[in-house]
Design an enzyme around this catalytic site. Structure first.
Site, short mmCIF file in Angstrom:
data_model
loop_
_atom_site.label_atom_id
_atom_site.label_comp_id
_atom_site.label_asym_id
_atom_site.label_seq_id
_atom_site.Cartn_x
_atom_site.Cartn_y
_atom_site.Cartn_z
N HIS A 118 0.82 -1.21 0.00
CA HIS A 118 0.00 0.00 0.00
C HIS A 118 0.85 1.26 0.00
O HIS A 118 0.35 2.35 0.31
CB HIS A 118 -0.92 0.02 1.22
CG HIS A 118 -2.01 -1.02 1.15
ND1 HIS A 118 -2.72 -1.40 2.25
CD2 HIS A 118 -2.48 -1.76 0.12
CE1 HIS A 118 -3.61 -2.34 1.89
NE2 HIS A 118 -3.47 -2.58 0.61
N CYS A 145 8.87 18.91 -6.91
CA CYS A 145 9.23 17.54 -7.28
C CYS A 145 10.75 17.45 -7.49
O CYS A 145 11.30 18.20 -8.33
CB CYS A 145 8.53 17.12 -8.57
SG CYS A 145 9.18 15.57 -9.24
N THR A 186 -4.01 -7.96 11.21
CA THR A 186 -4.83 -7.35 10.16
C THR A 186 -6.28 -7.82 10.31
O THR A 186 -6.53 -8.97 10.63
CB THR A 186 -4.30 -7.67 8.74
OG1 THR A 186 -5.18 -7.08 7.77
CG2 THR A 186 -4.16 -9.15 8.48
N SER A 187 -7.19 -6.89 10.02
CA SER A 187 -8.62 -7.19 10.23
C SER A 187 -9.21 -7.98 9.08
O SER A 187 -10.35 -8.42 9.12
CB SER A 187 -9.41 -5.87 10.38
OG SER A 187 -9.28 -5.10 9.19
N ALA A 230 0.72 -8.73 19.43
CA ALA A 230 1.79 -9.17 18.52
C ALA A 230 3.16 -9.17 19.19
O ALA A 230 3.95 -10.09 18.99
CB ALA A 230 1.81 -8.26 17.29
C1 BV8 Z 1 -8.12 -2.32 -5.42
C2 BV8 Z 1 -3.84 3.56 2.38
C3 BV8 Z 1 -8.59 -2.59 -7.69
C4 BV8 Z 1 -2.63 3.97 3.02
C5 BV8 Z 1 -5.19 1.61 2.39
C6 BV8 Z 1 -15.25 -0.50 -4.51
C7 BV8 Z 1 -14.46 0.33 -5.30
C8 BV8 Z 1 -13.08 0.17 -5.41
C9 BV8 Z 1 -12.48 -0.84 -4.70
C10 BV8 Z 1 -13.27 -1.63 -3.90
C11 BV8 Z 1 -14.63 -1.50 -3.81
N1 BV8 Z 1 -15.12 -2.46 -2.95
C12 BV8 Z 1 -14.09 -3.18 -2.50
C13 BV8 Z 1 -12.98 -2.70 -3.08
C14 BV8 Z 1 -11.67 -3.12 -2.88
C15 BV8 Z 1 -11.08 -2.18 -1.84
C16 BV8 Z 1 -11.50 -2.71 -0.50
O1 BV8 Z 1 -11.02 -3.76 -0.12
N2 BV8 Z 1 -12.38 -2.00 0.20
C17 BV8 Z 1 -12.82 -2.49 1.50
C18 BV8 Z 1 -13.04 -1.33 2.45
C19 BV8 Z 1 -14.09 -3.34 1.29
N3 BV8 Z 1 -9.66 -2.28 -2.06
C20 BV8 Z 1 -9.06 -1.39 -2.85
O2 BV8 Z 1 -9.57 -0.41 -3.32
C21 BV8 Z 1 -7.61 -1.74 -3.18
N4 BV8 Z 1 -7.41 -1.59 -4.57
O3 BV8 Z 1 -8.94 -3.13 -5.14
O4 BV8 Z 1 -7.80 -1.99 -6.68
C22 BV8 Z 1 -8.01 -2.19 -8.96
C23 BV8 Z 1 -7.84 -3.17 -9.91
C24 BV8 Z 1 -7.30 -2.80 -11.13
C25 BV8 Z 1 -6.94 -1.48 -11.37
C26 BV8 Z 1 -7.12 -0.51 -10.37
C27 BV8 Z 1 -7.65 -0.86 -9.16
C28 BV8 Z 1 -6.65 -0.78 -2.47
C29 BV8 Z 1 -6.68 -1.03 -0.98
C30 BV8 Z 1 -5.62 -0.15 -0.31
C31 BV8 Z 1 -6.30 1.03 0.31
N5 BV8 Z 1 -5.35 1.78 1.11
N6 BV8 Z 1 -4.40 2.40 3.03
C32 BV8 Z 1 -2.93 4.44 4.39
O5 BV8 Z 1 -3.55 5.50 4.53
O6 BV8 Z 1 -2.51 3.73 5.30
S1 BV8 Z 1 -5.96 0.33 3.19
C33 BV8 Z 1 -6.00 0.55 4.90
O7 BV8 Z 1 -6.63 -0.60 5.46
C34 BV8 Z 1 -4.66 0.50 5.53
O8 BV8 Z 1 -3.61 0.82 4.69
C35 BV8 Z 1 -4.47 -0.91 6.02
O9 BV8 Z 1 -3.36 -1.47 5.45
C36 BV8 Z 1 -5.64 -1.58 5.47
C37 BV8 Z 1 -6.09 -2.78 6.24
O10 BV8 Z 1 -6.27 -2.43 7.58
P1 BV8 Z 1 -5.49 -3.31 8.69
O11 BV8 Z 1 -4.04 -3.18 8.44
O12 BV8 Z 1 -6.05 -4.68 8.73
O13 BV8 Z 1 -5.85 -2.48 9.98
P2 BV8 Z 1 -7.22 -2.50 10.78
O14 BV8 Z 1 -7.22 -1.30 11.66
O15 BV8 Z 1 -8.37 -2.72 9.86
O16 BV8 Z 1 -7.11 -3.80 11.70
C38 BV8 Z 1 -6.11 -3.87 12.70
C39 BV8 Z 1 -6.06 -5.30 13.17
O17 BV8 Z 1 -5.01 -5.43 14.13
C40 BV8 Z 1 -7.33 -5.76 13.88
O18 BV8 Z 1 -7.66 -7.08 13.44
C41 BV8 Z 1 -6.93 -5.82 15.37
O19 BV8 Z 1 -7.59 -6.86 16.06
C42 BV8 Z 1 -5.46 -6.11 15.27
N7 BV8 Z 1 -4.65 -5.62 16.40
C43 BV8 Z 1 -4.79 -4.43 17.06
N8 BV8 Z 1 -3.81 -4.34 18.00
C44 BV8 Z 1 -3.07 -5.48 17.93
C45 BV8 Z 1 -3.60 -6.30 16.92
N9 BV8 Z 1 -3.09 -7.50 16.60
C46 BV8 Z 1 -2.01 -7.91 17.31
N10 BV8 Z 1 -1.44 -7.19 18.29
C47 BV8 Z 1 -1.94 -5.98 18.63
N11 BV8 Z 1 -1.36 -5.28 19.63
ZN ZN Z 2 7.93 15.25 -11.08
#
Ligand code: BV8
Ligand code: ZN
Length: 247
Positions: A118, A145, A186-187, A230
């Site tokens: 990402h 840039c 990751t969730s 973790a």
């Molecule tokens: C794609 C940006 C296709 C950087 C992020 C409609 C339209 C378009 C796309 C979609 C759509 N419907 C679905 C999609 C796909 C979409 C998607 O999945 N949407 C979801 C919401 C349904 N995905 C996309 O759009 C992706 N691209 O599909 O492209 C395409 C194909 C061809 C050509 C062009 C395009 C792009 C996805 C990337 C988006 N960017 N971030 C930033 O700002 O950080 S994603 C964002 O969520 C974060 O980056 C993070 O990486 C990601 C996942 O979150 P997690 O890392 O899991 O974090 P979260 O808080 O959710 O969970 C934390 C976990 O940790 C929990 O489980 C918790 O229990 C645990 N935890 C907490 N503390 C601890 C722990 N575990 C252990 N120890 C601890 N102490």
């Molecule tokens: Zn440039």
């Protein structure tokens, strides 16, 4: 896939998928948990190309705030990041860490086999020349840039929703040939990362394990689960793996 009692004795390539949960104990917020980023900000406004087109200043401020926090000396890799770096050093076969995180804590812990699917918070990308450069200053202010000199064309080198994640070919190649797939902190709600476990299961050869503080959206897809923070679980897990390395 049969349930294993332990991972001792597993051999071969390892792929580790990490999410925001692995950096929580270093002091960085996750997205969806208590105090998560999506409580203070609207995903559609700050993590989509449409949001950036609509209000670039708001998006730059969202990432400027996170970049400044990441550069705070108080934010350091934790025992989980360090354990994964040790696994890579000591494991007889390749270890690939695929992180959804845009922080640099895996690198700072010493991990080398690393893919930021990402993007990276400490890099900026030029909208005119697509050049990517290391970037530690606020983007809301400084805007030249380094490659083409264009002004007002830089954005964070981050993959937003609706944009294609990075290095997917390399990732799927590793998923299909690994002997062990581990998801940490990751969730399992964001695709395509949330679907990686399916690619591993379809290849039919790897043991799959999830290390998380609590059950996630894709827990049912893993052969094994370990629940806890973790920074506690990962060092123990790596020690167990290494105790059986090369058996
Ligand atoms: C794609 C940006 C296709 C950087 C992020 C409609 C339209 C378009 C796309 C979609 C759509 N419907 C679905 C999609 C796909 C979409 C998607 O999945 N949407 C979801 C919401 C349904 N995905 C996309 O759009 C992706 N691209 O599909 O492209 C395409 C194909 C061809 C050509 C062009 C395009 C792009 C996805 C990337 C988006 N960017 N971030 C930033 O700002 O950080 S994603 C964002 O969520 C974060 O980056 C993070 O990486 C990601 C996942 O979150 P997690 O890392 O899991 O974090 P979260 O808080 O959710 O969970 C934390 C976990 O940790 C929990 O489980 C918790 O229990 C645990 N935890 C907490 N503390 C601890 C722990 N575990 C252990 N120890 C601890 N102490
Ligand atoms: Zn440039």
């Amino acid at each position: 896939m049969r349930q294993r009692e332990s991972v001792v004795g597993i051999g071969g390539r390892i792929v580790v998928l990490t999410g925001a949960g692995i950096s929580v104990e270093s002091g960085l917020p996750s997205f969806r948990g208590a105090g998560g980023l999506w409580q203070g900000w609207r995903l559609e406004e700050v993590a989509t190309p449409e949001g950036f087109a609509r209000d670039p200043g708001l998006v730059q401020r969202f990432y400027d705030e996170r970049r400044r926090q990441l550069l705070d000396p108080a934010i350091q890799p934790n025992a989980a990041h360090r354990a994964l770096a040790e696994l890579e050093r000591c494991w007889p076969d390749p270890v690939l860490v695929v992180t959804q995180n845009i922080d640099d804590l895996h690198e700072r812990a010493g991990t080398q086999g690393l893919i930021h699917m990402h993007g990276e918070l400490l890099k900026a990308r030029c909208g005119s020349c697509a050049g990517v450069a290391s970037w530690r200053a606020d983007l809301a202010i400084d805007h030249r840039c380094p490659s083409c000199g264009g002004t007002c064309s830089l954005r964070p080198h981050v993959v937003w929703f609706g944009e294609l994640p990075l290095e997917l070919d390399a990732i799927y190649k590793a998923l299909e040939s690994c002997a062990l797939f581990v998801a940490i902190g990751t969730s399992g709600q964001v695709y395509p990362a949330a679907g990686f476990v399916e690619a591993v299961r379809a290849a039919g050869r790897a043991h799959t394990i999830e290390l998380n503080l609590e059950p996630s959206a894709f827990s049912a897809r893993f052969a094994e689960h370990r629940q806890g923070p973790a920074a506690e679980l990962v060092p123990r897990f790596v020690a167990e793996l290494l105790s059986g390395a090369g058996q």
